[in-house]
Design a protein around this motif. Structure first.
Motif, PDB file in Angstrom:
ATOM      1  N   CYS A  52       0.837  -1.211   0.000  1.00  9.87           N
ATOM      2  CA  CYS A  52       0.000   0.000   0.000  1.00  9.87           C
ATOM      3  C   CYS A  52       0.869   1.259   0.000  1.00  9.87           C
ATOM      4  O   CYS A  52       0.697   2.151   0.827  1.00  9.87           O
ATOM      5  N   TYR A  53       1.781   1.314  -0.952  1.00  5.82           N
ATOM      6  CA  TYR A  53       2.749   2.410  -0.998  1.00  5.82           C
ATOM      7  C   TYR A  53       2.039   3.744  -1.180  1.00  5.82           C
ATOM      8  O   TYR A  53       1.192   3.901  -2.048  1.00  5.82           O
ATOM      9  N   ASN A  54       2.437   4.707  -0.345  1.00  7.27           N
ATOM     10  CA  ASN A  54       1.735   5.997  -0.353  1.00  7.27           C
ATOM     11  C   ASN A  54       2.692   7.143  -0.078  1.00  7.27           C
ATOM     12  O   ASN A  54       2.398   8.052   0.677  1.00  7.27           O
ATOM     13  N   ASP A  55       3.874   7.068  -0.708  1.00  8.38           N
ATOM     14  CA  ASP A  55       4.844   8.147  -0.567  1.00  8.38           C
ATOM     15  C   ASP A  55       5.266   8.607  -1.952  1.00  8.38           C
ATOM     16  O   ASP A  55       4.727   8.146  -2.966  1.00  8.38           O
ATOM     17  N   SER A  56       6.259   9.469  -1.995  1.00  7.03           N
ATOM     18  CA  SER A  56       6.662  10.081  -3.249  1.00  7.03           C
ATOM     19  C   SER A  56       7.205   9.059  -4.246  1.00  7.03           C
ATOM     20  O   SER A  56       7.886   8.094  -3.877  1.00  7.03           O
TER      21      SER A  56
ATOM     22  N   VAL B  13       6.133  -2.819  -5.924  1.00  2.00           N
ATOM     23  CA  VAL B  13       5.308  -1.768  -5.324  1.00  2.00           C
ATOM     24  C   VAL B  13       3.842  -2.163  -5.471  1.00  2.00           C
ATOM     25  O   VAL B  13       3.376  -2.461  -6.577  1.00  2.00           O
ATOM     26  N   SER B  14       3.137  -2.190  -4.345  1.00  2.00           N
ATOM     27  CA  SER B  14       1.721  -2.542  -4.353  1.00  2.00           C
ATOM     28  C   SER B  14       0.883  -1.324  -4.009  1.00  2.00           C
ATOM     29  O   SER B  14       1.194  -0.594  -3.058  1.00  2.00           O
ATOM     30  N   LEU B  15      -0.163  -1.109  -4.781  1.00  2.00           N
ATOM     31  CA  LEU B  15      -1.046   0.031  -4.573  1.00  2.00           C
ATOM     32  C   LEU B  15      -2.442  -0.445  -4.182  1.00  2.00           C
ATOM     33  O   LEU B  15      -2.923  -1.469  -4.670  1.00  2.00           O
ATOM     34  N   GLY B  16      -3.079   0.336  -3.301  1.00  2.00           N
ATOM     35  CA  GLY B  16      -4.414   0.000  -2.822  1.00  2.00           C
ATOM     36  C   GLY B  16      -5.396   1.129  -3.016  1.00  2.00           C
ATOM     37  O   GLY B  16      -5.230   1.995  -3.896  1.00  2.00           O
TER      38      GLY B  16
END
Length: 257
Positions: free
Chosen positions: A154-158, A172-175
């Motif tokens: 749940c990557y949530n940075d730059s 890199v996993s996105l949610g």
């Protein structure tokens, strides 16, 4: 076909309707899931759920918020569980500087021990990161986590950190946040990450994607995440789903054991 790479079907929020929730996911095209256990309560349940379904797997690790509670016996237990045929990764582990239950030094110590454990059993790791990106990257480099690789869950940075993450043999996993109207960071990342290193997840019951934001998340909603990423990248949902599913199968070494 979709793969929800990070879901907490072992959470209390699913006590009443876990089987129905799983069936909804299957009906939506979510064929694979990894249920993540992160403490003494959720780890056994993650494995129990994985044992009940052919295409559901488990990850076992210790959450950084609860680092102060972890004992050497817990570490030994996780190592023993790593040999279970349905366990595909160690985690989630990492650093969380949002909550102050566990001091930073305690979190780092437990993080290092779990990386060492994962290297010992030769399994990839799943990283929990909250407001701690630079410390996490430094620690991963110091511990040579590149040997085993992992997922930035749940990557949530730059997006500026993406190349460093890729160089360390990480995916890199996105949610859900990639669907939020004003969330620019995950949207930038969704476009920046090479397709062969991209994964999708829900982190259910948390972080439900738009238009369900604020409600209980569930694995069927990973379709909304994949649809948004496909839109951002200018590609078809079907192709994005196929590629991210193949990536996850490769990462977790599923079907290749």
């Amino acid at each position: 076909m979709l793969f929800d790479t990070h879901v907490h079907l072992n959470a209390d929020q699913f006590l009443e309707d876990r089987e129905e929730t799983i069936q909804r996911a299957f009906d939506t095209g979510v064929k694979y899931m990894v249920v993540v256990g992160f403490d003494r309560k959720t780890i056994p349940l993650a494995i129990e759920i994985a044992e009940q379904y052919d295409t559901i797997y488990a990850a076992v690790g210790w959450h950084p918020v609860d680092a102060v509670d972890m004992t050497e016996d817990d570490l030994t237990w996780i190592e023993e569980l790593a040999s279970h045929p349905k366990v595909v990764a160690i985690g989630e582990m990492g650093l969380d500087y949002h909550w102050d239950k566990s001091p930073k030094d305690s979190q780092k110590d437990v993080f290092r021990k779990q990386i060492a454990l994962a290297k010992k059993v030769n399994m990839p790791i799943i990283i929990h990161n909250r407001e701690a990106t630079e410390d996490i990257l430094q620690l991963l480099q110091e511990e040579n986590a590149k040997e085993i690789g992992g997922i930035m869950h749940c990557y949530n940075d730059s997006a500026e950190y993406v190349q460093t993450i890729l160089d360390m043999n990480f995916y890199v996993s996105l949610g859900g946040p990639v669907t939020f109207k004003n969330a620019t960071l995950p949207k930038d990342t969704a476009v920046e990450v090479p397709l062969d290193r991209l994964l999708v997840e829900t982190d259910a019951p948390f972080l439900a994607p738009h238009p369900n934001r604020g409600k209980r998340n569930e694995p069927s909603y990973v379709k909304l995440v994949a649809e948004k990423i496909a839109e951002l990248r200018g590609m078809s949902f079907e192709e994005l789903s196929r590629i991210t599913t193949e990536n996850a199968l490769t990462f977790f070494n599923i079907g290749k054991k």
